[in-house]
Design a protein around this motif. Sequence first.
Motif, PDB file in Angstrom:
ATOM      1  N   LYS A 171       0.835  -1.196   0.000  1.00  0.00           N
ATOM      2  CA  LYS A 171       0.000   0.000   0.000  1.00  0.00           C
ATOM      3  C   LYS A 171       0.876   1.255   0.000  1.00  0.00           C
ATOM      4  CE  LYS A 171      -4.194  -1.813   2.174  1.00  0.00           C
ATOM      5  NZ  LYS A 171      -5.044  -1.831   3.380  1.00  0.00           N
ATOM      6  N   GLY A 172       0.515   2.189  -0.861  1.00  0.00           N
ATOM      7  CA  GLY A 172       1.279   3.422  -0.963  1.00  0.00           C
ATOM      8  C   GLY A 172       2.485   3.328  -1.880  1.00  0.00           C
ATOM      9  N   ARG A 173       2.839   2.107  -2.293  1.00  0.00           N
ATOM     10  CA  ARG A 173       3.992   1.932  -3.189  1.00  0.00           C
ATOM     11  C   ARG A 173       3.564   1.385  -4.554  1.00  0.00           C
ATOM     12  NH1 ARG A 173       7.837  -1.688  -2.143  1.00  0.00           N
ATOM     13  NH2 ARG A 173       6.481  -3.133  -0.989  1.00  0.00           N
ATOM     14  N   PHE A 174       2.597   0.489  -4.572  1.00  0.00           N
ATOM     15  CA  PHE A 174       2.143  -0.145  -5.808  1.00  0.00           C
ATOM     16  C   PHE A 174       0.771   0.401  -6.189  1.00  0.00           C
ATOM     17  CE2 PHE A 174       4.507  -4.495  -5.354  1.00  0.00           C
ATOM     18  CZ  PHE A 174       5.692  -3.817  -5.170  1.00  0.00           C
ATOM     19  N   THR A 175       0.530   0.471  -7.501  1.00  0.00           N
ATOM     20  CA  THR A 175      -0.769   0.892  -8.011  1.00  0.00           C
ATOM     21  C   THR A 175      -1.218  -0.068  -9.104  1.00  0.00           C
ATOM     22  OG1 THR A 175      -0.258   3.220  -7.578  1.00  0.00           O
ATOM     23  CG2 THR A 175      -2.097   2.752  -9.054  1.00  0.00           C
ATOM     24  N   ILE A 176      -2.403  -0.622  -8.925  1.00  0.00           N
ATOM     25  CA  ILE A 176      -2.973  -1.493  -9.942  1.00  0.00           C
ATOM     26  C   ILE A 176      -3.946  -0.679 -10.789  1.00  0.00           C
ATOM     27  CG2 ILE A 176      -4.884  -2.293  -8.470  1.00  0.00           C
ATOM     28  CD1 ILE A 176      -4.595  -5.058  -9.814  1.00  0.00           C
ATOM     29  N   SER A 177      -3.930  -0.924 -12.092  1.00  0.00           N
ATOM     30  CA  SER A 177      -4.839  -0.213 -12.989  1.00  0.00           C
ATOM     31  C   SER A 177      -5.087  -1.092 -14.208  1.00  0.00           C
ATOM     32  CB  SER A 177      -4.253   1.135 -13.412  1.00  0.00           C
ATOM     33  OG  SER A 177      -3.057   0.956 -14.143  1.00  0.00           O
ATOM     34  N   LYS A 178      -6.041  -0.669 -15.027  1.00  0.00           N
ATOM     35  CA  LYS A 178      -6.316  -1.430 -16.242  1.00  0.00           C
ATOM     36  C   LYS A 178      -6.766  -0.495 -17.337  1.00  0.00           C
ATOM     37  CE  LYS A 178     -10.891  -2.748 -14.468  1.00  0.00           C
ATOM     38  NZ  LYS A 178     -11.883  -2.379 -15.450  1.00  0.00           N
ATOM     39  N   ASP A 179      -6.517  -0.902 -18.554  1.00  0.00           N
ATOM     40  CA  ASP A 179      -6.979  -0.181 -19.730  1.00  0.00           C
ATOM     41  C   ASP A 179      -7.931  -1.124 -20.458  1.00  0.00           C
ATOM     42  OD1 ASP A 179      -7.309   0.919 -22.301  1.00  0.00           O
ATOM     43  OD2 ASP A 179      -5.358   1.897 -22.210  1.00  0.00           O
ATOM     44  N   ASN A 180      -9.215  -0.869 -20.305  1.00  0.00           N
ATOM     45  CA  ASN A 180     -10.204  -1.781 -20.893  1.00  0.00           C
ATOM     46  C   ASN A 180     -10.093  -1.842 -22.412  1.00  0.00           C
ATOM     47  OD1 ASN A 180     -11.183  -2.383 -18.364  1.00  0.00           O
ATOM     48  ND2 ASN A 180     -12.918  -0.994 -18.490  1.00  0.00           N
ATOM     49  N   ALA A 181      -9.799  -0.726 -23.028  1.00  0.00           N
ATOM     50  CA  ALA A 181      -9.716  -0.691 -24.493  1.00  0.00           C
ATOM     51  C   ALA A 181      -8.564  -1.556 -25.008  1.00  0.00           C
ATOM     52  CB  ALA A 181      -9.559   0.735 -24.976  1.00  0.00           C
ATOM     53  N   LYS A 182      -7.512  -1.686 -24.198  1.00  0.00           N
ATOM     54  CA  LYS A 182      -6.350  -2.492 -24.587  1.00  0.00           C
ATOM     55  C   LYS A 182      -6.380  -3.887 -23.963  1.00  0.00           C
ATOM     56  CE  LYS A 182      -3.245   1.445 -25.277  1.00  0.00           C
ATOM     57  NZ  LYS A 182      -1.963   2.080 -24.882  1.00  0.00           N
ATOM     58  N   ASN A 183      -7.413  -4.168 -23.188  1.00  0.00           N
ATOM     59  CA  ASN A 183      -7.492  -5.470 -22.492  1.00  0.00           C
ATOM     60  C   ASN A 183      -6.209  -5.759 -21.710  1.00  0.00           C
ATOM     61  OD1 ASN A 183     -10.117  -6.230 -23.426  1.00  0.00           O
ATOM     62  ND2 ASN A 183      -9.191  -6.706 -25.414  1.00  0.00           N
ATOM     63  N   THR A 184      -5.737  -4.755 -21.011  1.00  0.00           N
ATOM     64  CA  THR A 184      -4.444  -4.879 -20.328  1.00  0.00           C
ATOM     65  C   THR A 184      -4.539  -4.422 -18.880  1.00  0.00           C
ATOM     66  OG1 THR A 184      -3.253  -4.561 -22.405  1.00  0.00           O
ATOM     67  CG2 THR A 184      -2.003  -4.241 -20.382  1.00  0.00           C
ATOM     68  N   LEU A 185      -3.922  -5.199 -18.027  1.00  0.00           N
ATOM     69  CA  LEU A 185      -3.808  -4.910 -16.595  1.00  0.00           C
ATOM     70  C   LEU A 185      -2.389  -4.440 -16.319  1.00  0.00           C
ATOM     71  CD1 LEU A 185      -5.119  -5.313 -13.670  1.00  0.00           C
ATOM     72  CD2 LEU A 185      -3.948  -7.531 -13.697  1.00  0.00           C
ATOM     73  N   TYR A 186      -2.248  -3.507 -15.388  1.00  0.00           N
ATOM     74  CA  TYR A 186      -0.922  -2.979 -15.051  1.00  0.00           C
ATOM     75  C   TYR A 186      -0.674  -3.064 -13.544  1.00  0.00           C
ATOM     76  CZ  TYR A 186      -1.445  -0.845 -19.664  1.00  0.00           C
ATOM     77  OH  TYR A 186      -1.646  -0.638 -21.005  1.00  0.00           O
ATOM     78  N   LEU A 187       0.604  -3.065 -13.202  1.00  0.00           N
ATOM     79  CA  LEU A 187       1.006  -2.905 -11.815  1.00  0.00           C
ATOM     80  C   LEU A 187       2.217  -1.974 -11.793  1.00  0.00           C
ATOM     81  CD1 LEU A 187       0.412  -3.771  -8.866  1.00  0.00           C
ATOM     82  CD2 LEU A 187       2.253  -5.452  -9.126  1.00  0.00           C
TER      83      LEU A 187
END
Length: 126
Positions: free
Chosen positions: A66-82
């Motif tokens: 917490k506070g160091r990592f961020t999870i996100s996603k781009d639905n248009a690209k069908n991609t998850l990020y960390l």
Amino acid sequence: QVRLAESGGGSAQAGGSLRLSCAGFGLTLTRTAYSMAWFRQPPGPGLEPVAGIRADGTTDYVDPVKGRFTISKDNAKNTLYLQMNSLKPEDTAMYYCAAREGQLGRLLRLANYDTWGRGTQVTVSS
């Protein structure tokens, strides 16, 4: 058939940053609700949760990141990020992404996921 492919792992110094990606094949995030998450396996046995994100964008993290990592996603690209910042040697692990159709209540529960990638290695040196 849904398939996940991670990328972006590598080596970093403590305090550095890395960004992991997880490309989804055979799924369309703009049409179907998926919950997705990152798990990791440090040296030795045991797969542990890191972060998860629901179709509606709500997230959950384990306390060590917490506070160091961020999870996100781009639905248009069908991609998850960390996005991983302020990396520590204890972040060294094989990182896996996971997916499950639907809006999961418990995002960080390993048994809730039925689709997994093959992993990408992250090594953090002090």
